[in-house]
Design a protein around this motif. Structure first.
Motif, PDB file in Angstrom:
ATOM      1  N   GLN A 183     -10.392  14.386   2.382  1.00 21.85           N
ATOM      2  CA  GLN A 183      -9.936  13.641   3.541  1.00 21.85           C
ATOM      3  C   GLN A 183      -9.394  12.287   3.076  1.00 21.85           C
ATOM      4  N   ALA A 184      -8.180  11.970   3.468  1.00 22.36           N
ATOM      5  CA  ALA A 184      -7.584  10.698   3.058  1.00 22.36           C
ATOM      6  C   ALA A 184      -8.269   9.533   3.754  1.00 22.36           C
ATOM      7  N   PHE A 185      -8.385   8.419   3.052  1.00 19.49           N
ATOM      8  CA  PHE A 185      -8.878   7.199   3.688  1.00 19.49           C
ATOM      9  C   PHE A 185      -7.840   6.702   4.699  1.00 19.49           C
ATOM     10  N   PRO A 186      -8.287   5.944   5.721  1.00 22.99           N
ATOM     11  CA  PRO A 186      -7.395   5.604   6.835  1.00 22.99           C
ATOM     12  C   PRO A 186      -6.130   4.847   6.450  1.00 22.99           C
ATOM     13  N   ASP A 187      -6.165   4.064   5.363  1.00 27.32           N
ATOM     14  CA  ASP A 187      -4.985   3.272   5.017  1.00 27.32           C
ATOM     15  C   ASP A 187      -4.068   3.970   4.022  1.00 27.32           C
ATOM     16  N   VAL A 188      -4.331   5.254   3.740  1.00 25.86           N
ATOM     17  CA  VAL A 188      -3.509   6.030   2.813  1.00 25.86           C
ATOM     18  C   VAL A 188      -2.630   6.987   3.620  1.00 25.86           C
ATOM     19  N   GLU A 202       2.259  21.312  -3.378  1.00 27.39           N
ATOM     20  CA  GLU A 202       3.188  20.181  -3.464  1.00 27.39           C
ATOM     21  C   GLU A 202       2.535  19.093  -4.303  1.00 27.39           C
ATOM     22  N   GLU A 203       3.347  18.251  -4.911  1.00 27.87           N
ATOM     23  CA  GLU A 203       2.799  17.094  -5.608  1.00 27.87           C
ATOM     24  C   GLU A 203       2.334  16.079  -4.575  1.00 27.87           C
ATOM     25  N   LEU A 204       1.166  15.482  -4.830  1.00 29.71           N
ATOM     26  CA  LEU A 204       0.610  14.485  -3.921  1.00 29.71           C
ATOM     27  C   LEU A 204       1.237  13.135  -4.219  1.00 29.71           C
ATOM     28  N   VAL A 205       2.010  12.643  -3.255  1.00 32.41           N
ATOM     29  CA  VAL A 205       2.642  11.326  -3.350  1.00 32.41           C
ATOM     30  C   VAL A 205       2.127  10.501  -2.180  1.00 32.41           C
ATOM     31  N   ILE A 206       1.689   9.279  -2.455  1.00 35.81           N
ATOM     32  CA  ILE A 206       1.034   8.481  -1.412  1.00 35.81           C
ATOM     33  C   ILE A 206       1.669   7.111  -1.274  1.00 35.81           C
ATOM     34  N   ARG A 207       1.404   6.498  -0.117  1.00 35.38           N
ATOM     35  CA  ARG A 207       1.680   5.090   0.120  1.00 35.38           C
ATOM     36  C   ARG A 207       0.387   4.435   0.601  1.00 35.38           C
ATOM     37  N   GLY A 208       0.282   3.127   0.398  1.00 29.57           N
ATOM     38  CA  GLY A 208      -0.891   2.427   0.884  1.00 29.57           C
ATOM     39  C   GLY A 208      -0.928   0.995   0.405  1.00 29.57           C
ATOM     40  N   PRO A 209      -1.715   0.153   1.074  1.00 26.67           N
ATOM     41  CA  PRO A 209      -1.762  -1.274   0.733  1.00 26.67           C
ATOM     42  C   PRO A 209      -2.610  -1.594  -0.488  1.00 26.67           C
ATOM     43  N   ARG A 210      -3.263  -0.587  -1.076  1.00 31.28           N
ATOM     44  CA  ARG A 210      -4.132  -0.877  -2.220  1.00 31.28           C
ATOM     45  C   ARG A 210      -3.543  -0.406  -3.549  1.00 31.28           C
ATOM     46  N   LEU A 211      -2.258  -0.062  -3.577  1.00 36.21           N
ATOM     47  CA  LEU A 211      -1.620   0.291  -4.846  1.00 36.21           C
ATOM     48  C   LEU A 211      -1.586  -0.933  -5.753  1.00 36.21           C
ATOM     49  N   ALA A 212      -1.828  -0.723  -7.036  1.00 38.01           N
ATOM     50  CA  ALA A 212      -1.873  -1.832  -7.992  1.00 38.01           C
ATOM     51  C   ALA A 212      -0.473  -2.190  -8.483  1.00 38.01           C
ATOM     52  N   ARG A 213      -0.354  -3.422  -8.984  1.00 37.87           N
ATOM     53  CA  ARG A 213       0.902  -3.868  -9.579  1.00 37.87           C
ATOM     54  C   ARG A 213       0.918  -3.512 -11.066  1.00 37.87           C
ATOM     55  N   PRO A 221       4.227  -0.648  -6.516  1.00 42.81           N
ATOM     56  CA  PRO A 221       5.275   0.289  -6.114  1.00 42.81           C
ATOM     57  C   PRO A 221       5.154   0.632  -4.635  1.00 42.81           C
ATOM     58  N   ALA A 222       6.264   1.034  -4.044  1.00 46.96           N
ATOM     59  CA  ALA A 222       6.253   1.414  -2.633  1.00 46.96           C
ATOM     60  C   ALA A 222       5.479   2.699  -2.414  1.00 46.96           C
TER      61      ALA A 222
END
Length: 345
Positions: A183-188, A202-213, A221-222
């Protein structure tokens, strides 16, 4: 080291002065550095603490804090909650300081589960134990302990990486139970074509505010391609099918077995080596084994280990008179695994 106060050291790296560095081997064995901000660390602790952990009185941390998982739950959570932390990774065999009636959080990597099983009488002093597991597939001991220690103990698997932070979770179930979907966390959020018909993995591609620089980037990354192949079972749920490459994790460190193979062949051309994953190692979780033949040349185990100094150590190194092969010339996996001593697995 037994009782410590959780502390975190900020990095004066390029970018914001409060960024926190974490190194990862990536998929090639080459060290890479990623930076996270304090608010990202706090958000992850709050998110997982609220959804999975609940109130705690003490933390038992088996994950080294130079890695993100250990820093989050072995440093940041105790500091934010104002509770003591026992850094068990520093001295795994030291007595566990669990007081009667405490609510305990155990921060686990694969090697922790055998130690927790040995300390079950100590854990039974607690009123509750929550275990978070990350870094690799849990070993059989984890499922066994969840079964034997219920209802005192409940456990959760966290799927994530240094680059993404935690991205999904699921209960760690007793032995013999089928693992449920993640189960994905709410911000993912997932990056996929929601109108497209089901296409299988499918390949798992995500977005979220906790991606590292990344070290060579000016911002996170976006989106991030995880390298995992998944089948989506719902709007925010999926099952892992496998990895898009020969990628495994050995106690939290990514190991690309194709790179291991390449390095052995480059540094020991006089030897014949085959590298295979060994996912059922009861102590270390995901692992790999090196089969090798010196072909009569002066090559030894020490040479194999020296050639792999950039990678986590293999679970086993097995010397053979020759590498068995199929009629097509490929390494015979069944014959190779038959050469492993079952007592050492």
């Amino acid at each position: 080291m037994t009782e410590t106060v959780a502390r975190t050291h900020a990095s004066r790296a390029e970018g914001r002065p409060d960024e926190i560095p974490f190194d990862t081997s990536g998929s090639t064995g080459v060290s890479r550095r990623w930076f996270r901000l304090p608010h990202q660390m706090e958000r992850e602790v709050e998110l997982i603490g609220t959804q999975l952990v609940g109130p705690v009185d003490r933390v038992l941390n088996y994950a080294p804090p130079q890695h993100l998982f250990g820093a989050l739950f072995g440093q940041w959570l105790p500091r934010m909650a104002g509770v003591p932390v026992h850094q068990a990774w520093a001295d795994p065999f030291a007595p566990l300081p669990v007081s009667p009636g405490e609510r305990v959080l155990a921060v686990c990597i694969p090697m922790a589960w055998n130690l927790l099983r040995r300390n079950r009488p100590v854990l039974e002093r607690a009123s509750s134990v929550v275990a978070l597991h990350s870094s690799a597939a849990p070993p059989p001991t984890a499922h066994e302990l969840v079964r034997r220690a219920a209802p005192l103990l409940r456990a959760y698997e966290i799927l994530g990486s240094t680059e993404t932070g935690g991205l999904a979770h699921r209960p760690l179930l007793p032995e013999g139970s089928d693992a449920g979907p993640w189960q994905a966390f709410p911000d993912v959020s997932f990056v996929r074509d929601g109108d497209a018909p089901a296409r299988g993995p499918e390949e798992l591609v995500i977005r979220g505010p906790r991606l590292a620089r990344p070290e060579r980037g000016t911002r996170p990354p976006a989106q991030w391609a995880t390298g995992d192949l998944v089948e989506f079972t719902g709007p925010r749920a999926f099952r892992l099918v496998g990895r898009g490459s020969s990628l495994i994790k050995v106690n939290g460190i990514k190991v690309h077995l194709a790179r291991v193979d390449e390095q052995l062949n480059a540094r020991l051309p006089q030897a014949e080596c085959v590298v295979l994953p060994l996912p059922d190692d009861s102590l270390a979780g995901e692992a790999y084994v090196v089969f090798w033949s010196g072909r009569g040349n002066a090559v030894g185990v020490a040479d194999i280990r020296a050639a792999l100094r950039d990678f986590p150590s293999p679970s086993q190194i097995v010397e053979l008179a020759g590498i068995p092969r199929t009629s097509t010339g490929k390494p015979d996996r069944n014959a190779l695994f038959a050469e492993i001593d079952p007592a050492s697995v």
